[in-house]
Design a protein around this motif. Structure first.
Motif, mmCIF file in Angstrom:
data_model
loop_
_atom_site.group_PDB
_atom_site.id
_atom_site.type_symbol
_atom_site.label_atom_id
_atom_site.label_comp_id
_atom_site.label_asym_id
_atom_site.label_seq_id
_atom_site.Cartn_x
_atom_site.Cartn_y
_atom_site.Cartn_z
ATOM 1 N N MET B 59 53.266 1.973 -21.091
ATOM 2 C CA MET B 59 52.796 2.500 -19.813
ATOM 3 C C MET B 59 51.739 3.559 -20.017
ATOM 4 S SD MET B 59 55.842 2.826 -17.057
ATOM 5 C CE MET B 59 54.754 3.191 -15.707
ATOM 6 N N VAL B 60 52.030 4.433 -20.935
ATOM 7 C CA VAL B 60 51.086 5.524 -21.168
ATOM 8 C C VAL B 60 49.798 4.989 -21.755
ATOM 9 C CG1 VAL B 60 50.676 7.649 -22.479
ATOM 10 C CG2 VAL B 60 52.914 7.226 -21.467
ATOM 11 N N GLY B 65 50.416 6.683 -17.220
ATOM 12 C CA GLY B 65 51.183 7.896 -17.467
ATOM 13 C C GLY B 65 51.584 8.606 -16.175
ATOM 14 N N GLU B 66 50.644 8.628 -15.271
ATOM 15 C CA GLU B 66 50.865 9.298 -13.983
ATOM 16 C C GLU B 66 52.051 8.697 -13.261
ATOM 17 O OE1 GLU B 66 48.658 11.512 -11.895
ATOM 18 O OE2 GLU B 66 50.462 11.435 -10.632
ATOM 19 N N ILE B 116 63.172 9.027 -25.235
ATOM 20 C CA ILE B 116 62.534 7.783 -24.794
ATOM 21 C C ILE B 116 61.085 8.040 -24.432
ATOM 22 C CG2 ILE B 116 62.502 6.069 -22.957
ATOM 23 C CD1 ILE B 116 65.554 6.370 -22.826
ATOM 24 N N LEU B 117 60.836 9.141 -23.759
ATOM 25 C CA LEU B 117 59.497 9.398 -23.233
ATOM 26 C C LEU B 117 58.665 10.277 -24.151
ATOM 27 C CD1 LEU B 117 60.469 10.024 -19.498
ATOM 28 C CD2 LEU B 117 59.759 7.894 -20.590
ATOM 29 N N MET B 118 59.029 10.265 -25.397
ATOM 30 C CA MET B 118 58.374 11.188 -26.309
ATOM 31 C C MET B 118 56.870 10.970 -26.395
ATOM 32 S SD MET B 118 59.416 12.472 -30.088
ATOM 33 C CE MET B 118 61.047 12.766 -29.548
ATOM 34 N N TYR B 119 56.459 9.730 -26.337
ATOM 35 C CA TYR B 119 55.012 9.485 -26.449
ATOM 36 C C TYR B 119 54.270 10.140 -25.296
ATOM 37 C CZ TYR B 119 50.580 7.220 -27.263
ATOM 38 O OH TYR B 119 49.256 6.991 -27.517
#
Lengths: 182, 732
Positions: B59-60, B65-66, B116-119
């Motif tokens: 996604m990012v 990302g938004e 999970i959302l580390m990136y």
């Protein structure tokens, strides 16, 4: 005009009566000062001649007329202290004498300061007669009497500070006055 | 394939625009959203970390990302609102437990979500300046749970209630408290302060205001302080167990203010139990507690110090002006030493040897010791007593201790020169009568005085010791060169150098013939070996041992003064003598003679003479006879002269006058010394400098200094400046 030599007290007495002035008059003292006479009751020939020249007179009548001017001259601030000190020294008749007895001091105070500082002189004379710490007054004490009259407000003595360098006799005088007043 | 030419594979970007499935983002987000739900529902075990991570990553990467971020915010917020409701629903004590539990859950969930959302955390968020995931999670918790209207106030009141319960003695769940408080701290220091600490401090202030009011009404000072100390320690312990360490100083300030500072004066001045009573009763523990508590508040210690000082001054003043106590100088000084010991102990045991208290003690002693102008004399008498008999059999260390204590009192004296005069007198008497218990102790004290006051102070005293020694040698020389005299009366002469010994009026009396001949022989011997000197006999200071045989044959050896010897020898040639005859024959001055006769005729056990009439006093018409019936248990009888050790009134006056006279040249010398180096100095400065220079000997009177200055002006040593009459100038 050469005048008669006045090397004796009697001579001075005669001079006084000629001038119409009392022997004990302060103006005689002033004359002595002007003449820079060294010895009480005497005027030497030198003193006399130099002094008359300084006065700008050469006769008795002129001398008499010059007296009021002389008074004014003495009272000028620049001369007055000098005259005052002279008055004390004039009383030191003996060779090594440094102090004058209380009686004479009282008379001298009256004579010299009486006109200008009557109330101070009256109180001071009264005090000097009743105290017995001092039997004589020295030159340092004498000059400080004048300072006292000039600087210290009287009779409240508000601005007198005994921790200052006033002679002890004046500290005692002020204490005596304050006790009398309370 | 091994021999084929290697070709590098190159991956080229698509040359045409790749269109990603618009629904891709939606699909991906749903997966993640679902995962978040599962995590919050404790169903995370079925999830694949790798898949979720990849989804988020994609996604990012594809610039969504938004969407991801805002989705996260929305989802998490919704969950937190749910959680909030469940917490609100909890009853009573379970409220905090539920809150704690949910908080733990949230943290765990947040951790997983963050992983999970580390990136996104590392790339999108910094670029877009958004709040990182973890912090976001905390903020959302804060806003949706802690600050929710139904939770915020309830949380605070529960926490405060628990603290209050503990303060009233109940046991509470400290672990739970710690966790909740830690939660607030984790949410940010402003949350901790606003949502807990500030109100906590306010409530505590009220609580302690009430406590202190209650206690002060019913407790005495010592008990109150005990309670205050307990409360203070309690609060400190509370902080270590479940509050932020930074709160310690704040809460202790509250306790200090409410329990100590507000009631400080009342405590100190409490009747029957306040500071003064504690001091009087040596209550070290209470005093120590007061010191430790009061040092925490502004002006605490200075309050204690001031009260102690004024109390000491009061006691001291009473001590030195109480006529009863002044009758016995030795007792008087001992009382002073005892008082000093008492307070030294208090300061070391209870006041931590605080230097400012030591100074206050010293200045108080200095103040009241000098209120009584006989203090110097009394201290010398105390020393005299000790050196005559008090130190007999005392160990060397003990002697040093006592002498050091005396020196300490000596230091407080303003009129040290008066002490010196008396000390000299008493020392002279001790030396001449051979009455000193320990030579070492005498010398030790001289050394201490020298260290304290300089060589000048003690040079004369040392001269006295030297004279005693020299006299011994002289006597030996005299007798060895006059061997024919060894059978006659034995003469012992002490030759005193005039400058070193206290001045005595030199009165001679008529010695009996045998003695005067002997004395003459000594005089010629002495002057023969020492030219240019003059000897004068001090007959008022000598003693004699006479062998006497009385009427019934009783033999006694009488130890008498020289005067008494002269009188007694007269009775070798007469049975009865009138007062006037004795007076004429001996030439002794009347007052001394009367005292001398009184001690031999009117004192029980020493009445070697009889008097007619038998009155108590000696009258000029009286007659004296030998008391043939004289008896005594002892062979050797000492007949002292009726004399007071303490000075009589006229003697006192005389000594004081001499001291004043001695001061004049010292003041003048100081003035001349100062003016010689400064050349010109104003009045106030001269007074100050002279006073300072003479301080170690006596306190110079400004009026006296002024007198001396005037005397120096008269003698042309100084003059006044012509322009500024406050200035003095040195005349070379």
């Amino acid at each position: 005009m050469p005048l008669v030599c006045l090397s004796s007290p009697e001579g001075i007495e005669a001079l006084c009566s000629d001038l119409g002035v009392d022997y004990t008059d302060v103006r005689i003292l002033m004359l002595a000062w002007k003449l820079k006479a060294e010895k009480q009751g005497y005027f030497t020939q030198d003193e006399w001649q130099t002094g008359l020249k300084a006065l700008g007179v050469d006769s008795l009548t002129k001398l008499k007329k010059a007296l009021p001017e002389l008074e004014k001259e003495v009272e000028e601030p620049s001369n007055y202290e000098d005259f005052y000190i002279y008055a004390f020294q004039y009383c030191l008749t003996e060779e090594k004498q440094k102090s004058v007895d209380i009686e004479s001091i009282c008379e001298l105070l009256n004579l010299v300061l009486g006109v200008q500082f009557r109330p101070q002189v009256d109180s001071l004379v009264e005090y000097l007669k009743v105290q017995n710490d001092y039997k004589v007054i020295n030159a340092d004490q004498w000059i400080n009497f004048l300072r006292f009259c000039k600087e210290i407000s009287f009779p409240d003595l508000e601005n007198y500070d005994a921790t200052q360098a006033w002679p002890l006799i004046l500290d005692n005088f002020v204490e005596w006055m304050r006790e009398k007043q309370s | 394939m091994s021999n084929q030419k290697k070709r590098n594979f190159q991956i080229e970007a698509f040359k045409h625009r790749v269109v990603v499935d618009p629904k891709y983002a939606e699909k991906t987000w749903s997966v993640l959203e679902h995962a978040i739900h599962e995590i919050y529902n404790h169903n995370a075990s079925g999830l694949s970390f790798e898949e979720l991570y990849r989804n988020a990553y994609n996604m990012v990467l594809h610039k969504f990302g938004e969407k991801l971020y805002s989705g996260l915010v929305t989802t998490m917020t919704a969950h937190l609102k749910e959680i909030s409701k469940s917490i609100e629903a909890a009853q009573g004590g379970l409220f905090l437990e539920e809150l704690n539990r949910k908080w733990n859950d949230h943290n765990k969930a947040l951790q997983m979500i963050r992983d999970i959302l580390m990136y996104m955390d590392r790339t999108y968020i910094p670029n877009a300046h958004k709040t990182p995931v973890h912090e976001l999670g905390l903020n959302l918790w804060r806003d949706n749970v802690i600050h929710s209207s139904k939770i915020q106030s309830r949380l605070l009141s529960m926490l405060l209630e628990l603290v209050h319960k503990e303060r009233t003695g109940e046991v509470i769940d400290r672990g739970l408290m710690r966790n909740i408080i830690k939660m607030l701290m984790d949410l940010g220091s402003s949350v901790y302060q606003e949502d807990f600490e500030k109100p906590f401090l306010e409530v505590s202030a009220e609580f302690y205001m009430g406590e202190s009011q209650k206690f002060i009404e019913c407790c005495d000072c010592g008990d109150y302080l005990k309670k205050a100390e307990i409360r203070l320690n309690e609060e400190i312990e509370r902080v270590t167990h479940y509050l932020d360490v930074k709160s310690e100083v704040k809460i202790t300030n509250v306790v200090e203010k409410e329990m100590i500072a507000s009631h400080m004066m009342r405590l100190v001045h409490m009747e029957n139990s306040g500071l003064v009573n504690m001091l009087l009763d040596d209550k070290y523990e209470d005093l120590g507690r007061m010191y430790n508590l009061f040092r925490r508040v502004p002006n605490g210690l200075s309050t204690i110090r001031d009260v102690m000082t004024s109390h000491l001054r009061e006691i001291g003043k009473q001590l030195v002006t109480d006529a009863e106590k002044l009758k016995d100088p030795v007792e008087f000084v001992q009382r002073l030493l005892d008082e000093k010991d008492k307070y030294d102990n208090i300061i070391s045991q209870a006041f931590c040897n605080d230097k400012t208290f030591q100074n206050a003690l010293n200045s108080s002693f200095e103040y009241f010791i000098n209120l009584n102008n006989r203090s110097p004399e009394f201290i010398s008498l105390f020393v005299d007593d000790k050196l005559r008999k008090g130190l007999k059999g005392v160990s060397e260390e003990e002697v040093e201790i006592i002498l050091d204590k005396v020196m300490m009192l000596f230091r407080y004296l303003q009129e040290k020169d008066v002490f010196e005069k008396y000390y000299k007198q008493h020392l002279a008497k001790r030396l001449l009568s051979g009455k000193t218990v320990s030579d070492d102790a005498e010398r030790s004290l001289i050394v201490k005085l020298k260290t304290e006051c300089g060589y000048q102070f003690t040079s004369k005293l040392e001269g006295m010791f030297t004279d005693m020694k020299t006299s011994q040698d002289t006597m030996q020389g005299f007798y060895s060169s006059h061997l024919e005299l060894t059978d006659g009366p034995t003469l012992v002469v002490q030759v005193l150098t005039t400058g070193s010994w206290p001045t005595q009026p030199s009165i001679t009396c008529n010695l009996p013939a045998e003695m005067s001949a002997l004395c003459e022989k000594f005089r010629s011997y002495y002057l023969g070996t020492h030219t240019g000197r003059r000897l004068s006999w001090q007959t008022n200071m000598g003693t004699a041992d006479i062998k006497a045989t009385f009427g019934k044959g009783q033999k006694h050896e009488l130890n008498v003064s020289t005067y008494q010897m002269c009188v007694l020898m007269l009775f070798n040639n007469a049975d009865r003598l009138s007062y006037k005859e004795i007076e004429q024959a001996t030439g002794i001055p009347a007052s001394d003679l009367k005292r001398c006769l009184q001690s031999m005729a009117c004192v029980k056990g020493k009445n070697v003479l009889r008097k007619e009439p038998m009155s108590k006093d000696i009258g000029e018409e009286d007659a004296l006879l030998v008391n043939d019936k004289f008896t005594s248990k002892f062979y050797k009888v000492k007949i002292g002269t009726v004399v007071a050790q303490k000075e009589t009134e006229p003697e006192k006056l005389e000594t004081r006058q001499r001291v004043e006279e001695d001061r004049k040249p010292q003041i003048e010398a100081a003035i001349v010394r100062i003016m010689k180096s400064r050349r010109v100095l104003d009045h106030n400065n001269i007074i100050a400098e002279v006073t300072k220079q003479l301080q170690s000997r006596f306190l110079a009177n400004p009026t006296e200094i002024k007198k001396r200055i005037e005397s120096l002006i008269e003698r042309d040593f100084l003059e006044r400046d012509n322009n500024d009459r406050k200035l003095y100038r040195y005349l070379a």
